[in-house]
Design a protein around this motif. Structure first.
Motif, PDB file in Angstrom:
ATOM      1  N   ARG A   1      28.010  24.582 -11.889  1.00  0.00           N
ATOM      2  CA  ARG A   1      28.290  23.625 -12.963  1.00  0.00           C
ATOM      3  C   ARG A   1      28.796  24.338 -14.216  1.00  0.00           C
ATOM      4  NH1 ARG A   1      23.696  19.535 -14.242  1.00  0.00           N
ATOM      5  NH2 ARG A   1      25.473  18.573 -15.319  1.00  0.00           N
TER       6      ARG A   1
ATOM      7  N   GLU B   1      32.249  22.714 -14.859  1.00  0.00           N
ATOM      8  CA  GLU B   1      32.160  21.440 -15.583  1.00  0.00           C
ATOM      9  C   GLU B   1      32.753  21.496 -16.988  1.00  0.00           C
ATOM     10  OE1 GLU B   1      28.727  18.049 -16.141  1.00  0.00           O
ATOM     11  OE2 GLU B   1      28.529  19.446 -14.460  1.00  0.00           O
TER      12      GLU B   1
ATOM     13  N   LEU C   1      32.717  19.432  -7.986  1.00  0.00           N
ATOM     14  CA  LEU C   1      31.576  19.069  -8.826  1.00  0.00           C
ATOM     15  C   LEU C   1      30.776  17.936  -8.202  1.00  0.00           C
ATOM     16  CD1 LEU C   1      33.285  19.474 -12.294  1.00  0.00           C
ATOM     17  CD2 LEU C   1      31.213  20.656 -11.538  1.00  0.00           C
TER      18      LEU C   1
END
Length: 214
Positions: free
Chosen positions: A88, A92, A149
């Protein structure tokens, strides 16, 4: 002529969602055995849809299949948490930066925050938080990045379920979400991406401080 993949049979989908809900709300504990015959009896189905549902859940990382132990709910430890959150952290913030550069709509993210604030229980709040993060990265313009993701969403949710059971920190996280959205609405892509990075990093360090995040 290309053929679309066959949809998951409805019974398998029903069992899949029920088991996933149990795992992500803490009804099914990490390490708990998942016995096909028991699950089939509980849901009123044959073992086939249960077996298929468990295979799918193994693919998303929520359950573990072992030749000796059978199927169990995945256990969350510091190593697993840092592994998931590393992905992440790498992907992200960049996805959010790209979403903002493309001037994507932030209305879904705003709606998810409202849902989180109005959540009746931990399960609803967790789901709304997942929707918030997904609303930030989904319109990044790179479907592969979004899918990558998506693939760690369930594992991240499992980590947060375990962490919240030990340290209920959702109020702090809600404040961090509001700050990320404020920066995003202001058009500060770098600031929003930085705030998102700090938010993800601080959560896993707070929940699993003994983990080696090298």
């Amino acid at each position: 002529m290309a053929f679309a993949p066959s949809p998951i049979p409805s019974r398998t989908q029903y069992v899949l969602e029920a088991i996933k809900h149990g795992i992500l709300t803490g009804g099914l504990s990490p390490g708990q055995p998942l016995v096909e015959t028991e699950l089939a009896a509980r849901f009123g189905v044959s073992k086939t849809p249960v077996r298929e549902a468990l295979k799918t859940l193994a693919g998303t990382g929520l359950v573990v299949m072992s030749q000796f132990k059978g199927v169990t709910v995945r256990t969350v430890d510091a190593a697993m948490a840092h592994e998931v959150y590393d992905v992440r952290l790498l992907l992200e913030p960049e996805a959010l930066r790209r979403s903002l550069t493309r001037r994507a709509s932030l209305e879904p993210a705003r709606e998810a925050l409202v849902k989180a604030d109005e959540a009746a229980d931990r399960a609803e709040r967790s789901l709304a938080n997942r929707e918030f993060h997904r609303a930030l990265y989904l319109p990044c313009g790179n479907p592969l990045l979004a899918r990558m993701l998506d693939e760690v969403r369930d594992q991240a949710a499992l980590v947060s379920t375990v962490a919240w059971a030990a340290v209920p920190s959702w109020e702090q996280e809600a404040g961090e979400h509001r700050e990320i959205l404020r920066l995003a609405l202001a058009g500060d892509a770098e600031g929003a991406a930085r705030a998102l990075h700090d938010h993800i990093a601080s959560f896993v360090q707070r929940a699993f401080p003994e983990g080696d995040h090298a």
